[in-house]
Design a protein around this motif. Structure first.
Motif, PDB file in Angstrom:
ATOM      1  N   ASN A   8       0.818  -1.208   0.000  1.00 42.43           N
ATOM      2  CA  ASN A   8       0.000   0.000   0.000  1.00 42.43           C
ATOM      3  C   ASN A   8       0.853   1.259   0.000  1.00 42.43           C
ATOM      4  O   ASN A   8       0.548   2.219  -0.716  1.00 42.43           O
ATOM      5  CB  ASN A   8      -0.960  -0.006   1.190  1.00 42.43           C
ATOM      6  CG  ASN A   8      -2.051  -1.046   1.044  1.00 42.43           C
ATOM      7  OD1 ASN A   8      -2.322  -1.543  -0.048  1.00 42.43           O
ATOM      8  ND2 ASN A   8      -2.673  -1.399   2.149  1.00 42.43           N
ATOM      9  N   VAL A   9       1.916   1.273   0.774  1.00 44.90           N
ATOM     10  CA  VAL A   9       2.829   2.419   0.791  1.00 44.90           C
ATOM     11  C   VAL A   9       3.448   2.608  -0.593  1.00 44.90           C
ATOM     12  O   VAL A   9       3.493   3.726  -1.122  1.00 44.90           O
ATOM     13  CB  VAL A   9       3.925   2.247   1.869  1.00 44.90           C
ATOM     14  CG1 VAL A   9       5.051   3.263   1.686  1.00 44.90           C
ATOM     15  CG2 VAL A   9       3.315   2.373   3.262  1.00 44.90           C
ATOM     16  N   GLU A  10       3.916   1.534  -1.186  1.00 48.86           N
ATOM     17  CA  GLU A  10       4.533   1.616  -2.522  1.00 48.86           C
ATOM     18  C   GLU A  10       3.527   2.120  -3.558  1.00 48.86           C
ATOM     19  O   GLU A  10       3.863   2.949  -4.403  1.00 48.86           O
ATOM     20  CB  GLU A  10       5.106   0.261  -2.935  1.00 48.86           C
ATOM     21  CG  GLU A  10       5.769   0.262  -4.286  1.00 48.86           C
ATOM     22  CD  GLU A  10       6.970   1.178  -4.408  1.00 48.86           C
ATOM     23  OE1 GLU A  10       7.261   1.623  -5.551  1.00 48.86           O
ATOM     24  OE2 GLU A  10       7.637   1.461  -3.384  1.00 48.86           O
ATOM     25  N   LEU A  11       2.317   1.622  -3.489  1.00 52.49           N
ATOM     26  CA  LEU A  11       1.259   2.096  -4.388  1.00 52.49           C
ATOM     27  C   LEU A  11       1.065   3.594  -4.234  1.00 52.49           C
ATOM     28  O   LEU A  11       1.003   4.336  -5.220  1.00 52.49           O
ATOM     29  CB  LEU A  11      -0.045   1.354  -4.104  1.00 52.49           C
ATOM     30  CG  LEU A  11      -1.286   1.866  -4.813  1.00 52.49           C
ATOM     31  CD1 LEU A  11      -1.230   1.533  -6.297  1.00 52.49           C
ATOM     32  CD2 LEU A  11      -2.531   1.275  -4.187  1.00 52.49           C
ATOM     33  N   ASN A  12       0.982   4.051  -3.001  1.00 53.84           N
ATOM     34  CA  ASN A  12       0.753   5.476  -2.753  1.00 53.84           C
ATOM     35  C   ASN A  12       1.933   6.320  -3.242  1.00 53.84           C
ATOM     36  O   ASN A  12       1.735   7.408  -3.785  1.00 53.84           O
ATOM     37  CB  ASN A  12       0.468   5.717  -1.276  1.00 53.84           C
ATOM     38  CG  ASN A  12      -0.560   6.799  -1.056  1.00 53.84           C
ATOM     39  OD1 ASN A  12      -1.204   7.269  -1.988  1.00 53.84           O
ATOM     40  ND2 ASN A  12      -0.725   7.197   0.179  1.00 53.84           N
ATOM     41  N   ILE A  13       3.135   5.830  -3.067  1.00 54.19           N
ATOM     42  CA  ILE A  13       4.318   6.538  -3.579  1.00 54.19           C
ATOM     43  C   ILE A  13       4.204   6.694  -5.097  1.00 54.19           C
ATOM     44  O   ILE A  13       4.409   7.783  -5.643  1.00 54.19           O
ATOM     45  CB  ILE A  13       5.613   5.782  -3.205  1.00 54.19           C
ATOM     46  CG1 ILE A  13       5.883   5.911  -1.704  1.00 54.19           C
ATOM     47  CG2 ILE A  13       6.803   6.301  -4.019  1.00 54.19           C
ATOM     48  CD1 ILE A  13       6.971   4.981  -1.190  1.00 54.19           C
ATOM     49  N   ARG A  14       3.851   5.614  -5.773  1.00 48.90           N
ATOM     50  CA  ARG A  14       3.798   5.624  -7.242  1.00 48.90           C
ATOM     51  C   ARG A  14       2.746   6.561  -7.807  1.00 48.90           C
ATOM     52  O   ARG A  14       2.879   7.024  -8.938  1.00 48.90           O
ATOM     53  CB  ARG A  14       3.579   4.214  -7.777  1.00 48.90           C
ATOM     54  CG  ARG A  14       4.776   3.328  -7.578  1.00 48.90           C
ATOM     55  CD  ARG A  14       4.560   1.966  -8.160  1.00 48.90           C
ATOM     56  NE  ARG A  14       5.691   1.100  -7.855  1.00 48.90           N
ATOM     57  CZ  ARG A  14       5.984   0.018  -8.523  1.00 48.90           C
ATOM     58  NH1 ARG A  14       5.232  -0.362  -9.545  1.00 48.90           N
ATOM     59  NH2 ARG A  14       7.017  -0.715  -8.175  1.00 48.90           N
ATOM     60  N   ILE A  15       1.702   6.845  -7.039  1.00 49.84           N
ATOM     61  CA  ILE A  15       0.666   7.751  -7.539  1.00 49.84           C
ATOM     62  C   ILE A  15       0.747   9.132  -6.899  1.00 49.84           C
ATOM     63  O   ILE A  15      -0.156   9.946  -7.055  1.00 49.84           O
ATOM     64  CB  ILE A  15      -0.746   7.160  -7.372  1.00 49.84           C
ATOM     65  CG1 ILE A  15      -1.068   6.889  -5.907  1.00 49.84           C
ATOM     66  CG2 ILE A  15      -0.909   5.919  -8.225  1.00 49.84           C
ATOM     67  CD1 ILE A  15      -2.507   6.502  -5.659  1.00 49.84           C
TER      68      ILE A  15
END
Length: 146
Positions: A42-49
């Motif tokens: 979830n953290v990685e997803l949020n970073i990417r967007i």
């Protein structure tokens, strides 16, 4: 991620929407991965967007656990509403599975069944207020009805 994800979510944020991800993650309950691994994704997803998601909620339980948080039940929605003072009558649930739409309806949100992901195969099961072919169309519906 779809190529339009950050752009569409950015437009919703600019219009004043808070954005949340609510998901069932029974793989935790099955021992396939840990809660910390879900959080890391979830953290990685949020970073990417571009940090557009305000909060992630997930249910780690098995479907047979009969917990209050697993969609289509509404405990995850209730937690978010309490923390952020959300008015569900002005809120939306977007999902590609019938259970997402059912959860949104159970919580009193307007619903959009998006045809990406599992959307095509679950379209006949979902009773959504709107159907969108993709995230771009989803964003247009929400902004037009806002």
């Amino acid at each position: 991620l779809f190529p339009d994800t950050a752009e569409v979510l950015g437009k919703l944020k600019s219009a004043g929407f808070l954005l949340f991800v609510v998901s069932n993650q029974s793989g935790v309950g099955r021992g396939l991965f840990s809660s910390s691994e879900v959080a890391a994704v979830n953290v990685e997803l949020n970073i990417r967007i571009g940090y557009l998601i305000d909060e992630f909620q997930f249910c780690p339980h098995l479907p047979t656990d009969d917990c209050r948080c697993r969609k289509p039940k509404t405990e995850m929605f209730e937690r978010i509403a309490a923390r952020y003072k959300i008015d569900f009558r002005k809120s939306w649930m977007v999902g590609d599975k019938a259970i997402d739409i059912e959860a949104g309806k159970n919580a009193g949100l307007k619903t959009i069944h998006v045809m990406t992901g599992y959307g095509e195969s679950e379209a006949h099961l979902a009773n959504a207020d709107y159907i969108a072919k993709n995230l771009t169309e989803t964003g247009k519906i929400i902004l037009d009805k806002h």
